[in-house]
Design a protein around this motif. Structure first.
Motif, mmCIF file in Angstrom:
data_model
loop_
_atom_site.group_PDB
_atom_site.id
_atom_site.type_symbol
_atom_site.label_atom_id
_atom_site.label_comp_id
_atom_site.label_asym_id
_atom_site.label_seq_id
_atom_site.Cartn_x
_atom_site.Cartn_y
_atom_site.Cartn_z
ATOM 1 N N ASN A 215 0.852 -1.184 0.000
ATOM 2 C CA ASN A 215 0.000 0.000 0.000
ATOM 3 C C ASN A 215 0.894 1.242 0.000
ATOM 4 N N SER A 216 0.689 2.154 -0.922
ATOM 5 C CA SER A 216 1.548 3.341 -1.048
ATOM 6 C C SER A 216 1.444 4.284 0.150
ATOM 7 N N ASN A 217 0.395 4.161 0.954
ATOM 8 C CA ASN A 217 0.229 5.009 2.138
ATOM 9 C C ASN A 217 0.827 4.393 3.398
ATOM 10 N N VAL A 218 1.467 3.230 3.289
ATOM 11 C CA VAL A 218 1.975 2.505 4.451
ATOM 12 C C VAL A 218 3.487 2.347 4.366
ATOM 13 N N THR A 219 4.137 2.552 5.516
ATOM 14 C CA THR A 219 5.564 2.264 5.649
ATOM 15 C C THR A 219 5.759 1.466 6.928
ATOM 16 N N TYR A 220 6.464 0.357 6.818
ATOM 17 C CA TYR A 220 6.852 -0.427 7.991
ATOM 18 C C TYR A 220 8.248 -0.001 8.410
ATOM 19 N N TYR A 221 8.457 0.105 9.720
ATOM 20 C CA TYR A 221 9.775 0.402 10.275
ATOM 21 C C TYR A 221 10.165 -0.714 11.238
ATOM 22 N N LEU A 222 11.433 -1.117 11.197
ATOM 23 C CA LEU A 222 11.964 -2.043 12.177
ATOM 24 C C LEU A 222 12.510 -1.233 13.339
ATOM 25 N N ILE A 223 12.281 -1.676 14.559
ATOM 26 C CA ILE A 223 12.823 -1.030 15.748
ATOM 27 C C ILE A 223 14.076 -1.815 16.117
ATOM 28 N N VAL A 224 15.229 -1.137 16.056
ATOM 29 C CA VAL A 224 16.521 -1.799 16.238
ATOM 30 C C VAL A 224 17.233 -1.193 17.444
ATOM 31 N N VAL A 225 17.699 -2.050 18.356
ATOM 32 C CA VAL A 225 18.488 -1.639 19.513
ATOM 33 C C VAL A 225 19.729 -2.520 19.538
ATOM 34 N N GLU A 226 20.877 -1.888 19.620
ATOM 35 C CA GLU A 226 22.155 -2.606 19.639
ATOM 36 C C GLU A 226 22.238 -3.613 18.498
ATOM 37 N N GLU A 227 21.845 -3.187 17.310
ATOM 38 C CA GLU A 227 21.891 -3.993 16.080
ATOM 39 C C GLU A 227 20.948 -5.195 16.094
ATOM 40 N N LYS A 228 20.031 -5.252 17.049
ATOM 41 C CA LYS A 228 19.060 -6.337 17.122
ATOM 42 C C LYS A 228 17.662 -5.776 16.906
ATOM 43 N N THR A 229 16.916 -6.399 16.008
ATOM 44 C CA THR A 229 15.531 -5.982 15.771
ATOM 45 C C THR A 229 14.677 -6.456 16.934
ATOM 46 N N ILE A 230 14.054 -5.492 17.619
ATOM 47 C CA ILE A 230 13.231 -5.828 18.784
ATOM 48 C C ILE A 230 11.741 -5.624 18.524
ATOM 49 N N GLY A 231 11.397 -5.091 17.378
ATOM 50 C CA GLY A 231 9.994 -4.863 17.077
ATOM 51 C C GLY A 231 9.831 -4.180 15.731
ATOM 52 N N ALA A 232 8.607 -3.852 15.424
ATOM 53 C CA ALA A 232 8.288 -3.172 14.175
ATOM 54 C C ALA A 232 7.046 -2.324 14.384
ATOM 55 N N ILE A 233 6.923 -1.288 13.596
ATOM 56 C CA ILE A 233 5.725 -0.460 13.613
ATOM 57 C C ILE A 233 5.284 -0.229 12.182
ATOM 58 N N ARG A 234 4.002 -0.015 12.023
ATOM 59 C CA ARG A 234 3.441 0.290 10.701
ATOM 60 C C ARG A 234 2.838 1.674 10.778
ATOM 61 N N ILE A 235 3.260 2.537 9.882
ATOM 62 C CA ILE A 235 2.738 3.904 9.822
ATOM 63 C C ILE A 235 1.895 4.025 8.552
ATOM 64 N N ARG A 236 0.675 4.481 8.737
ATOM 65 C CA ARG A 236 -0.216 4.700 7.591
ATOM 66 C C ARG A 236 -0.437 6.191 7.444
ATOM 67 N N LYS A 237 -0.124 6.702 6.291
ATOM 68 C CA LYS A 237 -0.312 8.123 6.008
ATOM 69 C C LYS A 237 -1.795 8.380 5.755
ATOM 70 N N ASN A 238 -2.327 9.348 6.484
ATOM 71 C CA ASN A 238 -3.718 9.721 6.335
ATOM 72 C C ASN A 238 -3.814 10.829 5.300
ATOM 73 N N GLU A 239 -4.694 10.696 4.363
ATOM 74 C CA GLU A 239 -4.838 11.701 3.314
ATOM 75 C C GLU A 239 -5.438 13.001 3.829
ATOM 76 N N LYS A 240 -6.218 12.919 4.894
ATOM 77 C CA LYS A 240 -6.860 14.100 5.445
ATOM 78 C C LYS A 240 -5.896 14.816 6.377
ATOM 79 N N THR A 241 -5.927 16.124 6.353
ATOM 80 C CA THR A 241 -5.165 16.912 7.317
ATOM 81 C C THR A 241 -6.158 17.659 8.193
ATOM 82 N N TYR A 242 -5.816 17.779 9.450
ATOM 83 C CA TYR A 242 -6.727 18.412 10.401
ATOM 84 C C TYR A 242 -6.135 19.686 10.910
#
Length: 108
Positions: A81-108
Motif C-alpha cells: 500500500n503506497s500510504n503505508v511504511t513499515y519500520y523495524l525497531i533496532v536496539v544494539e543492532e538487534k531488531t526488537i519490534g516493528a511499527i506500521r505507519i499509515r499516512k492519512n490523506e486528510k489533514t486536520y
C-alpha cells in the motif's frame, strides 16, 4: 535509518512529520534506531505480530479482527500500500519490534 535516544519509560519519536509515542520502551541508555523495512523483512515482522498478539488471541479467540489470526498475505498487502511504511525497531543492532505507519490523506 532514523535514530532516537530514549532513557525513560515512555518516549515520543518524530518521523517525517509523524508523531509516534512509545510506552514502556525500557531501553535505558541504549540507542534505538528505526529502519525502513524491506520486503525481505516481512516474514520476521509477521512472526513478531503473531507472537505479540498470541496471548490476546488465546484469551478471546477472535479470528475476525485479531492480528494473530491474520494471514501473511494481509501483511504483504499492507506493505504494498503506497500510504503505508513499515519500520523495524533496532536496539544494539538487534531488531526488537516493528511499527506500521499509515499516512492519512486528510489533514486536520
Amino acid at each position: 535509518m532514523i535514530e532516537a535516544s530514549l532513557n525513560c519509560s515512555a518516549g515520543i519519536i518524530w518521523i517525517k512529520g509523524w508523531k509516534i509515542t512509545l510506552y514502556n520502551a525500557r531501553l535505558g541508555e541504549h540507542m534505538m534506531k528505526l529502519k525502513v523495512a524491506e520486503k525481505d523483512d516481512l516474514k520476521m515482522i509477521y512472526a513478531m505480530q503473531k507472537e505479540a498478539f498470541a496471548s490476546l488471541y488465546e484469551k478471546y479467540q477472535d479470528t475476525e479482527t485479531s492480528p494473530a489470526a491474520e494471514p501473511f498475505e494481509r501483511t504483504l498487502q499492507r506493505f504494498h500500500n503506497s500510504n503505508v511504511t513499515y519500520y523495524l525497531i533496532v536496539v544494539e543492532e538487534k531488531t526488537i519490534g516493528a511499527i506500521r505507519i499509515r499516512k492519512n490523506e486528510k489533514t486536520y
